[in-house]
Each structure stands twice: as structure tokens, then as C-alpha cells.
Design a protein around this motif. Sequence first.
Motif, short mmCIF file in Angstrom:
data_model
loop_
_atom_site.label_atom_id
_atom_site.label_comp_id
_atom_site.label_asym_id
_atom_site.label_seq_id
_atom_site.Cartn_x
_atom_site.Cartn_y
_atom_site.Cartn_z
N ILE A 74 0.84 -1.19 0.00
CA ILE A 74 0.00 0.00 0.00
C ILE A 74 0.88 1.25 0.00
CG2 ILE A 74 -1.78 -1.24 1.27
CD1 ILE A 74 -1.03 0.45 3.72
N ARG A 75 0.28 2.39 -0.27
CA ARG A 75 1.02 3.65 -0.29
C ARG A 75 0.77 4.41 1.00
NH1 ARG A 75 0.14 9.03 -1.95
NH2 ARG A 75 -2.01 8.56 -2.60
N ILE A 76 1.85 4.95 1.56
CA ILE A 76 1.78 5.83 2.73
C ILE A 76 2.56 7.08 2.39
CG2 ILE A 76 2.31 6.13 5.18
CD1 ILE A 76 2.13 3.11 5.51
N GLY A 77 1.86 8.17 2.12
CA GLY A 77 2.55 9.37 1.68
C GLY A 77 3.25 9.11 0.36
N THR A 78 4.54 9.40 0.30
CA THR A 78 5.32 9.14 -0.91
C THR A 78 5.93 7.75 -0.93
OG1 THR A 78 7.32 10.08 0.11
CG2 THR A 78 5.89 11.59 -1.13
N TYR A 79 5.72 6.98 0.11
CA TYR A 79 6.28 5.63 0.18
C TYR A 79 5.34 4.63 -0.48
CZ TYR A 79 9.85 7.23 3.48
OH TYR A 79 10.91 7.87 4.07
N GLU A 80 5.87 3.89 -1.44
CA GLU A 80 5.11 2.83 -2.10
C GLU A 80 5.50 1.48 -1.52
OE1 GLU A 80 2.84 3.56 -4.25
OE2 GLU A 80 3.34 5.64 -4.76
N ASN A 81 4.69 0.46 -1.84
CA ASN A 81 5.05 -0.91 -1.49
C ASN A 81 5.24 -1.08 0.01
OD1 ASN A 81 5.61 -3.59 -2.11
ND2 ASN A 81 7.81 -3.22 -2.26
N CYS A 82 4.33 -0.57 0.82
CA CYS A 82 4.43 -0.67 2.28
C CYS A 82 3.70 -1.91 2.77
CB CYS A 82 3.83 0.57 2.95
SG CYS A 82 4.63 2.12 2.46
N SER A 83 4.40 -2.70 3.58
CA SER A 83 3.83 -3.94 4.11
C SER A 83 3.68 -3.83 5.62
CB SER A 83 4.72 -5.13 3.79
OG SER A 83 4.88 -5.28 2.39
N PRO A 84 2.58 -4.34 6.19
CA PRO A 84 2.38 -4.26 7.64
C PRO A 84 3.31 -5.20 8.38
CG PRO A 84 0.66 -5.59 6.66
CD PRO A 84 1.45 -5.03 5.52
N ILE A 85 3.86 -4.72 9.49
CA ILE A 85 4.74 -5.56 10.31
C ILE A 85 4.33 -5.60 11.78
CG2 ILE A 85 6.76 -5.45 8.81
CD1 ILE A 85 7.87 -3.21 10.52
#
Length: 371
Positions: A74-85
Amino acid sequence: MRFRKCLVSVSSKGVSMSEAIAIEQQAYQSSSSMDEYLSVCQPASPTALHRSPMFAADEDEYAASPGHHQGTGIRIGTYENCSPIAEGITSEVYRSGCKALKVIIPFAHMEPHDPQREIRILQSLRDRSSVIQLLGSFRDQEQRLVLEFPYMPLTLADLFAKGNALSKDQTGAIFTDVLQALDDIHSHGIIHRDIKPSSILLASPTGPAYLSDFGTAWHPSFSASTEPPDNKILDVGTGAYRAPEALFGNKSYGPPLDMWGLGVVLSEAIRSPPAPIFESRAAHEPGSQLGLILSIFKTLGTPTPETWPEAKEFKVAPFELWNVFPPRPWEEILPDVDPKFRELVAALLRYDGGRATANQVGPGPMDREHC
């Protein structure tokens, strides 16, 4: 090249954060090889295996690493490819490349949780080598507050979950770093207030270790308006790691609160299988606080005015209210462990004002030559 565990890419698969974390943790704990680990983690499409941030100089190097795929998170701000940890009551943590993004849940602000204070405290601790470094903060596309940290592949809780006591070298290396962090923050009058295994981040199974989770920390200046030094919040700490002075209503507690928590964590590290020295039920269960008090008293013995003179001034005195349990020798409480570590636990888990400080303990007693 050292590799680290990777999370399943879940945002397009309909898998919840909790389920994804559970799948990954089970794979990490049960797999006997990297291939077996990947086969458990892998969804319908190939899952990337990424290099540790210790070996990735920057985001470009991470993006170019074998197996990295864009657009799978998912996208968080300008960060792409975010995975939950990870997730908690007031925040969710995601990984994007070499960064860990702590996303504050909207409307979850409640004392002693204060993300703005957390940012100010971490900024004041910049360049402290054993405190996790805050890289920045921003508002994402949903106007949620996000804190940026370097990603670390492990926590001390992950090591405990494997079911084996830490080696002497592991224990010495990890706790030396934690003691350095506590010495640094205590020298500034800061109290962490939530020392537990998951608050200790690791770059590898042998360290370096970094103290994290400052969301409920107390600061002598930043907290003064909401929590005066003699009127601090008592609802702090987690489970078996909570200190007895807070359990008995002492709102004037100080850095020794953290040292008690460290003693419980250390006792867990040297036991096989790892387990806190005290028993505690979940905080939401009725009687959880009384159960922890009873476990402490059964383990260490019921305190007396002689063994805990400071408690005579507490709002709730711990005397003459409970069945009297006699004190037990530490050789009985912690049998079959390294005597040096047992001695250190004993110095940390004591009721009175003689509890060891981080400055007194480290680094000498944790030096590998003495372990």
C-alpha cells in the motif's frame, strides 16, 4: 550475504494485517530453511526476498536488490510498497524498503500516549547510538501522522518466541546496548515506561540492539504540563514487566521503573524456555493487576517496612494486606542460569531504593568476558 525474513504482500490479497503478521511469524519460527520459509510466506504471486537494511546503503540499492517488486503493497505518503509488520492500540507499523513507518491511528491520542511528545523526545535523543533514530515525520494522504525510522528485522520478542534461552554472548551484547540506551535517557531525566521485549529492536540475533517505542515516555520538560513529577500517570507498562511502585499508586516514580522492567526482560532471556519471571494476565482481564502483585510477592517474598521503606509513603501500602510469603533465595528462583546474570537480575528486581541504575550496571557486568 545475510538475508532476513520478509512479510507477505497482502494488500491485494484480502488478508488482514493481523493475519499477515501471524503467517509471517509462524513461518519464521517454524521453518528450517530459507526455501521452506519462502514457500510458507509466498502468496499467489512471487514474494520478494530483500536484503537487510544493514547491507542496503539507500533506497535505490534496496529497489535494485534481487526479487524486489514495485506496487505490491500500500502507499503511505510518498512511500510505495508498504507492508504491515506490527500493530498496537494507537499505531500501525509498516515497512517500505529500509524504512519502518509508524502510522498513528487517528483519534487514538490518549495520555500517556502522545505522538507529538514522542517526536520531541526522539529528536532530543538524536545521535544516541542505542536509541532508535527518528528519521523524520510527515502527514500522509489521509492526514495521518507518520514517524519514519530505520527498519530493523527483529525484536527481542522474536528471539524469545523461538523457545530457547539466549546464549551468553547474545545476552551480553544485547543488554549492553539496552543499558547504554537507558543510561542515556535517564541522564536526561526521561523515563521510558514501557520496557518489554518487543520494545528492543535488533539488527541481527546478536545485535546491535536499539531501544524503541517512546510513545508513552515521560520527559521532565515536555510532560510537565500534563504530568507533574509527583503526579505521573500510573497506567503505564505492559503485563508482567510493570513495576510494583506503579502498581501501588506511587505517582512520584522515576527511572527505577525502567530498571525493574529491564530486570524482568533479563530474567526472561536467561530462562529456558524464555518466560517472564512473574505471571500476568492481559490488562483487560479482571484482576490482572492483583494477579501480578500476587505473583511478585510469591516470587520475591512479601515486602515489609524494612525491605521497602519507601512504600510507607505510598497511597496504597503493600503491608499487612496480603498473605505473607517468605523471601526465597535467588538460586531457587533462577536455578541453572549463569550466576553473573542471576546476580544482575537480583540487583534489578528489588523493592527498595537500592535498585541498580543503568549507570551502575553497564557496561562492566555485561561485558562478554564476564558472561
